[in-house]
Design a protein around this motif. Structure first.
Motif, PDB file in Angstrom:
ATOM      1  N   ALA A  82       0.829  -1.206   0.000  1.00  0.00           N
ATOM      2  CA  ALA A  82       0.000   0.000   0.000  1.00  0.00           C
ATOM      3  C   ALA A  82       0.864   1.256   0.000  1.00  0.00           C
ATOM      4  N   GLU A  83       1.991   1.216   0.709  1.00  0.00           N
ATOM      5  CA  GLU A  83       2.896   2.364   0.733  1.00  0.00           C
ATOM      6  C   GLU A  83       3.537   2.570  -0.641  1.00  0.00           C
ATOM      7  N   LEU A  84       3.872   1.481  -1.313  1.00  0.00           N
ATOM      8  CA  LEU A  84       4.418   1.592  -2.666  1.00  0.00           C
ATOM      9  C   LEU A  84       3.368   2.101  -3.641  1.00  0.00           C
ATOM     10  N   ASP A  85       2.103   1.764  -3.399  1.00  0.00           N
ATOM     11  CA  ASP A  85       1.024   2.331  -4.217  1.00  0.00           C
ATOM     12  C   ASP A  85       1.065   3.858  -4.158  1.00  0.00           C
ATOM     13  N   ILE A  86       1.331   4.391  -2.965  1.00  0.00           N
ATOM     14  CA  ILE A  86       1.415   5.844  -2.791  1.00  0.00           C
ATOM     15  C   ILE A  86       2.578   6.410  -3.599  1.00  0.00           C
ATOM     16  N   LEU A  87       3.739   5.748  -3.498  1.00  0.00           N
ATOM     17  CA  LEU A  87       4.908   6.197  -4.259  1.00  0.00           C
ATOM     18  C   LEU A  87       4.607   6.255  -5.748  1.00  0.00           C
ATOM     19  N   PHE A  88       4.062   5.178  -6.294  1.00  0.00           N
ATOM     20  CA  PHE A  88       3.812   5.135  -7.733  1.00  0.00           C
ATOM     21  C   PHE A  88       2.721   6.123  -8.146  1.00  0.00           C
ATOM     22  N   ARG A  89       1.728   6.301  -7.300  1.00  0.00           N
ATOM     23  CA  ARG A  89       0.678   7.267  -7.619  1.00  0.00           C
ATOM     24  C   ARG A  89       1.238   8.687  -7.672  1.00  0.00           C
ATOM     25  N   LEU A  90       2.073   9.050  -6.707  1.00  0.00           N
ATOM     26  CA  LEU A  90       2.651  10.390  -6.684  1.00  0.00           C
ATOM     27  C   LEU A  90       3.668  10.587  -7.802  1.00  0.00           C
ATOM     28  N   HIS A  91       4.429   9.539  -8.098  1.00  0.00           N
ATOM     29  CA  HIS A  91       5.386   9.634  -9.214  1.00  0.00           C
ATOM     30  C   HIS A  91       4.631   9.808 -10.528  1.00  0.00           C
ATOM     31  N   ARG A  92       3.559   9.082 -10.686  1.00  0.00           N
ATOM     32  CA  ARG A  92       2.754   9.190 -11.900  1.00  0.00           C
ATOM     33  C   ARG A  92       2.121  10.577 -12.003  1.00  0.00           C
ATOM     34  N   ALA A  93       1.701  11.133 -10.881  1.00  0.00           N
ATOM     35  CA  ALA A  93       1.102  12.467 -10.884  1.00  0.00           C
ATOM     36  C   ALA A  93       2.102  13.521 -11.346  1.00  0.00           C
ATOM     37  N   ARG A  94       3.351  13.366 -10.945  1.00  0.00           N
ATOM     38  CA  ARG A  94       4.379  14.338 -11.317  1.00  0.00           C
ATOM     39  C   ARG A  94       4.875  14.145 -12.734  1.00  0.00           C
ATOM     40  N   ALA A 135       3.957  13.869  -1.069  1.00  0.00           N
ATOM     41  CA  ALA A 135       5.257  13.679  -1.711  1.00  0.00           C
ATOM     42  C   ALA A 135       5.909  12.415  -1.168  1.00  0.00           C
ATOM     43  N   ALA A 136       6.781  11.822  -1.970  1.00  0.00           N
ATOM     44  CA  ALA A 136       7.490  10.608  -1.565  1.00  0.00           C
ATOM     45  C   ALA A 136       8.896  10.627  -2.129  1.00  0.00           C
ATOM     46  N   VAL A 137       9.843  10.107  -1.360  1.00  0.00           N
ATOM     47  CA  VAL A 137      11.229   9.924  -1.796  1.00  0.00           C
ATOM     48  C   VAL A 137      11.593   8.464  -1.567  1.00  0.00           C
ATOM     49  N   TYR A 138      12.070   7.820  -2.613  1.00  0.00           N
ATOM     50  CA  TYR A 138      12.368   6.380  -2.607  1.00  0.00           C
ATOM     51  C   TYR A 138      13.871   6.192  -2.774  1.00  0.00           C
ATOM     52  N   GLY A 139      14.501   5.512  -1.797  1.00  0.00           N
ATOM     53  CA  GLY A 139      15.929   5.287  -1.876  1.00  0.00           C
ATOM     54  C   GLY A 139      16.358   4.084  -1.064  1.00  0.00           C
ATOM     55  N   PHE A 140      17.663   3.978  -0.877  1.00  0.00           N
ATOM     56  CA  PHE A 140      18.230   2.818  -0.199  1.00  0.00           C
ATOM     57  C   PHE A 140      19.375   3.260   0.714  1.00  0.00           C
ATOM     58  N   ARG A 141      19.615   2.474   1.742  1.00  0.00           N
ATOM     59  CA  ARG A 141      20.717   2.721   2.668  1.00  0.00           C
ATOM     60  C   ARG A 141      21.534   1.435   2.787  1.00  0.00           C
TER      61      ARG A 141
END
Length: 244
Positions: A82-94, A135-141
């Motif tokens: 569900a959290e990834l759904d938010i990321l993809f939705r916001l990325h698609r919006a932008r 807004a969402a920021v997707y990354g790795f550590r």
């Protein structure tokens, strides 16, 4: 072994592989990085312009003063999909009108994000405004380094510069967690250089072996850098091969 050409794609330019391998640099791309010094986040800010410092401090304060704001870190729970759904939705919006590698490979990213979450590598920040994801920021550590991969945002909130606000929040948290670097990764977008302290670059090298490629590779490179229609056609013809 019998081989004609080694194509070494997107390797760190500051490691001088072109010299070690005796290759020809076919392309050079930006690879900006923020390297934290002993002063951490505040030390980094002291080295930036007064205008940048003012924006980093004023913009989130203005947003919080006028709206209910929450910064939420998704580290990997049962609701990750569900959290990834938010990321993809916001990325698609932008990026609705622009081809996006993130959207083209959504299935892969959903899979790798799940694996990264299991290993505590995932860094998915979500900024909520008035209880809604904006807004969402997707990354790795990994290994003392945090890397920014992609982002998304609701354009309706652009007057508050929410992309800048959330990225600054993610970088500040990385500094507070004693990360050595925050890597903004491949690409020379101007917003990355507002934060970057260095750019080692990424090179794509061609290392010829044998008569045909020793002659052909320099000729191909010359065609690619030529001015006018010849260069344009050559760059289009080889672009997908060199930047796939």
């Amino acid at each position: 072994s019998r081989w004609d050409l080694l194509l070494a794609e997107q390797i760190p330019a500051d490691e001088h592989w072109s010299t070690v391998l005796g290759g020809r640099v076919l392309s050079l791309e930006g690879n900006p990085v923020l390297r934290f010094g002993t002063g951490g986040w505040e030390g980094f800010l002291r080295e930036r312009s007064a205008n940048f410092r003012e924006q980093v401090r004023r913009r989130p304060r203005k947003l919080a003063r006028e709206h209910s704001v929450r910064y939420r870190l998704v580290e990997g729970r049962e609701d990750l999909e569900a959290e990834l759904d938010i990321l993809f939705r916001l990325h698609r919006a932008r990026w609705a009108a622009t081809p996006s590698g993130l959207l083209a490979h959504e299935r892969f990213h959903r899979s790798i994000a799940g694996l990264a979450a299991q290993r505590n590598w995932l860094r998915l920040w979500i900024l909520e405004i008035e209880g809604q994801a904006a807004a969402a920021v997707y990354g790795f550590r990994f290994a003392g380094v945090e890397s920014y991969y992609q982002a998304g945002r609701d354009p309706r909130w652009d007057c508050y510069h929410i992309g800048f606000v959330l990225l600054a929040h993610a970088i500040r948290q990385a500094a507070q967690d004693s990360m050595a670097e925050y890597r903004l990764l491949r690409g020379d977008e101007p917003y990355k250089y507002r934060f970057a302290t260095a750019d080692p670059g990424l090179e794509t090298l061609g290392v010829p072996h044998g008569r045909v490629t020793r002659i052909g590779l320099p000729a191909l490179d010359s065609l690619r850098t030529a001015k006018g229609p010849v260069g344009q056609i050559s760059r289009r013809a080889t672009g997908r091969f060199l930047h796939r």
